[in-house]
Design a protein around this motif. Structure first.
Motif, short mmCIF file in Angstrom:
data_model
loop_
_atom_site.label_atom_id
_atom_site.label_comp_id
_atom_site.label_asym_id
_atom_site.label_seq_id
_atom_site.Cartn_x
_atom_site.Cartn_y
_atom_site.Cartn_z
N VAL A 248 -21.98 33.01 -19.19
CA VAL A 248 -22.78 32.56 -18.05
C VAL A 248 -23.46 31.24 -18.36
N ASP A 249 -24.00 31.12 -19.54
CA ASP A 249 -24.65 29.86 -19.92
C ASP A 249 -23.65 28.71 -19.96
N ALA A 250 -22.45 28.99 -20.48
CA ALA A 250 -21.43 27.94 -20.56
C ALA A 250 -21.05 27.45 -19.17
N LEU A 251 -20.87 28.37 -18.24
CA LEU A 251 -20.52 27.99 -16.87
C LEU A 251 -21.66 27.23 -16.21
N ALA A 252 -22.88 27.68 -16.43
CA ALA A 252 -24.04 27.03 -15.82
C ALA A 252 -24.22 25.60 -16.33
N GLY A 253 -23.77 25.35 -17.55
CA GLY A 253 -23.94 24.04 -18.14
C GLY A 253 -22.72 23.15 -18.03
N SER A 254 -21.78 23.52 -17.16
CA SER A 254 -20.53 22.76 -17.07
C SER A 254 -20.17 22.49 -15.62
N ALA A 255 -19.11 21.72 -15.43
CA ALA A 255 -18.57 21.46 -14.09
C ALA A 255 -17.45 22.44 -13.73
N THR A 256 -17.19 23.41 -14.59
CA THR A 256 -16.16 24.40 -14.32
C THR A 256 -16.68 25.43 -13.32
N VAL A 257 -15.94 25.61 -12.24
CA VAL A 257 -16.34 26.54 -11.18
C VAL A 257 -15.89 27.95 -11.56
N LEU A 278 -24.55 34.66 -11.84
CA LEU A 278 -24.02 33.31 -12.01
C LEU A 278 -24.81 32.30 -11.20
N LEU A 279 -25.07 32.60 -9.94
CA LEU A 279 -25.81 31.66 -9.10
C LEU A 279 -27.23 31.45 -9.62
N ASP A 280 -27.87 32.54 -10.00
CA ASP A 280 -29.25 32.42 -10.48
C ASP A 280 -29.33 31.61 -11.77
N ALA A 281 -28.26 31.61 -12.55
CA ALA A 281 -28.22 30.84 -13.80
C ALA A 281 -27.92 29.36 -13.55
N GLY A 282 -27.46 29.03 -12.34
CA GLY A 282 -27.15 27.65 -12.02
C GLY A 282 -25.68 27.30 -12.04
N ALA A 283 -24.80 28.31 -12.15
CA ALA A 283 -23.36 28.06 -12.13
C ALA A 283 -22.90 27.83 -10.69
N THR A 284 -21.78 27.14 -10.54
CA THR A 284 -21.14 26.96 -9.23
C THR A 284 -20.08 28.04 -9.07
N ILE A 285 -20.09 28.73 -7.93
CA ILE A 285 -19.10 29.77 -7.70
C ILE A 285 -18.25 29.44 -6.47
N ALA A 286 -17.04 29.95 -6.49
CA ALA A 286 -16.16 29.94 -5.33
C ALA A 286 -15.70 31.36 -5.07
N LEU A 287 -15.33 31.63 -3.84
CA LEU A 287 -14.68 32.88 -3.48
C LEU A 287 -13.26 32.58 -3.05
N ASP A 317 -25.12 32.72 3.80
CA ASP A 317 -24.91 31.27 3.62
C ASP A 317 -24.32 30.96 2.25
N GLU A 318 -24.75 31.67 1.22
CA GLU A 318 -24.18 31.47 -0.12
C GLU A 318 -22.71 31.86 -0.15
N ALA A 319 -22.37 32.95 0.50
CA ALA A 319 -20.98 33.41 0.50
C ALA A 319 -20.09 32.46 1.29
N VAL A 320 -20.55 32.01 2.45
CA VAL A 320 -19.76 31.06 3.24
C VAL A 320 -19.56 29.76 2.47
N TRP A 321 -20.63 29.28 1.82
CA TRP A 321 -20.50 28.06 1.01
C TRP A 321 -19.46 28.25 -0.09
N ALA A 322 -19.50 29.39 -0.77
CA ALA A 322 -18.57 29.64 -1.87
C ALA A 322 -17.12 29.70 -1.38
N ALA A 323 -16.91 30.16 -0.15
CA ALA A 323 -15.56 30.30 0.40
C ALA A 323 -15.06 29.03 1.07
N THR A 324 -15.90 28.02 1.12
CA THR A 324 -15.51 26.74 1.75
C THR A 324 -15.75 25.60 0.76
N ALA A 325 -16.99 25.15 0.64
CA ALA A 325 -17.31 24.06 -0.29
C ALA A 325 -17.08 24.46 -1.74
N GLY A 326 -17.35 25.72 -2.08
CA GLY A 326 -17.10 26.17 -3.45
C GLY A 326 -15.62 26.10 -3.80
#
Length: 379
Positions: A248-257, A278-287, A317-326
């Protein structure tokens, strides 16, 4: 340039800030030319009658070049048999035996099915050929239909093949044959598929060939997939079902989705990926759907969004973002997944006044209209 004015939008999700209400959008050719209040002149006018509009789904993980059926495997899994990577070989056998015409027709059918449900940008992979000839033809067929194509020769070691010799093949002549037709390379880094050393070899070879990187990782248990994806600068690591604190820390500190595949988790009776953590740690997620015949036979991104909200702790809103912009970020794209001037004109109109209905009314087909590259795909 041909233009279309879309009016009557009750709620517009742009992914660039707050939702907008009672606005209009102008499409010129395949791009969004304008959005705001008012009704500027256009060649055509479409009133969506107080419905919600959002970016088209960006499905950044599918496996749609395949033949055959794995219903019996699904039935056995529902009866208690655990999921393993080995079932892929059943689809490999069927895909190798299928004609180009049969594979193309099946791919087109599933891509159209996805588009009619609001998916306007689609990634798909090879990985059911596992020979030079079959991986190359899979890539060519995929490139004719999908927005993004990924080489997944490292999906499974074919039955009867030596693992090290097969990795040599993937990193050498198979990669050479497929590279002109794809943008990405992927590896299934998992017990029963490819280990840490083999995964690293494939990623290194693909990067040297100029391909972007993706990783299937941490699906069946904790392992090196996430760490390798981050170390190699992969655009995404997909599944992420079992994550250690360091992952989780590695993902939060990187550009890897971290691309999460909830339909697959449900179909394989695995725990749902820790989206909230993941989101609370600052990682970017996609669905994404992970549409494939074995572990996630669905093209419904709306199902994934509803699951993320109802069972994974995300807001709508988080889920829609993850399924589009994510998904767009997982593909390193900024022309899709957003509604803004200059973006690709990919719009999804719901037969509902708000995106909240995607989770409020789970399982109900809410797609009312779809524009893809400025062309109205369905209504």
């Amino acid at each position: 340039m041909a233009s279309t004015l879309i009016t009557g939008i009750a709620e517009l999700t742009t992914n660039t800030g707050e939702k907008q209400r009672d606005v209009s959008v102008v499409i010129e050719d395949d791009r969004i030319a304008w959005l705001g209040s008012g009704t500027p002149a256009a060649d055509e006018r479409v009133d969506v009658g107080g419905r919600a509009v959002l970016p088209g789904w960006v499905d950044s993980h599918t496996h749609l070049v395949f033949a055959g059926d794995r219903t019996s495997e699904f039935e056995a899994r529902m009866a208690g048999k655990p999921y393993t990577a080995g079932g892929i070989s059943v689809t490999v056998e069927a895909t190798r035996a299928a004609s180009d015409e049969a594979l193309a027709a099946n791919l087109a059918r599933h891509a159209d099915e996805a588009a009619r449900q609001g998916t306007t940008c689609l990634e798909t992979k090879t990985g059911y050929g596992l020979s030079i000839e079959d991986e190359e033809r899979s890539a060519k067929l995929a490139a004719a239909v999908a927005d993004e194509v990924t080489f997944l020769g490292a999906h499974l070691v074919p039955p009867g093949a030596d693992a090290e010799s097969y990795v040599d093949l993937v990193c050498g002549p198979m990669l050479d044959a497929v590279a002109p037709h794809v943008r990405w390379a992927d590896v299934f880094c998992e017990t029963g598929a490819f280990d840490e050393e083999q995964t690293g070899r494939v990623l290194t070879a693909a990067a040297a060939k100029g391909l972007g990187l993706r990783v299937h990782g941490n699906q069946l248990g904790e392992g090196p997939g996430v760490r390798l994806a981050v170390e190699h600068g992969a655009a995404s690591v997909d599944h992420c079902t079992y994550l250690s604190p360091s992952d989780v820390d590695a993902l939060a500190g990187s550009a890897t989705v971290a691309t999460l595949l909830p339909a697959c988790d449900l179909s394989t009776r695995q725990p749902l990926a820790p989206a909230r953590r993941l989101l609370d740690a600052g990682a970017t997620i996609a669905l994404a759907s992970n549409a494939n015949p074995g572990s996630s036979y669905t093209t419904s991104m709306a199902f994934c969004v509803a699951t993320a909200v109802l069972q994974m702790g995300l807001s709508i809103d988080e889920a829609v973002w993850a399924a589009t912009a994510g998904g767009a970020q997982a593909l390193r794209r900024d022309d899709v997944g957003y509604v803004r001037e200059g973006a690709r004109a990919d719009l999804h109109v719901l037969d509902a006044p708000s995106v909240t209905h995607l989770a409020y009314r789970p399982g109900v087909p809410l797609t009312w209209a779809v524009w893809r590259r400025g062309v109205q795909w369905s209504k």
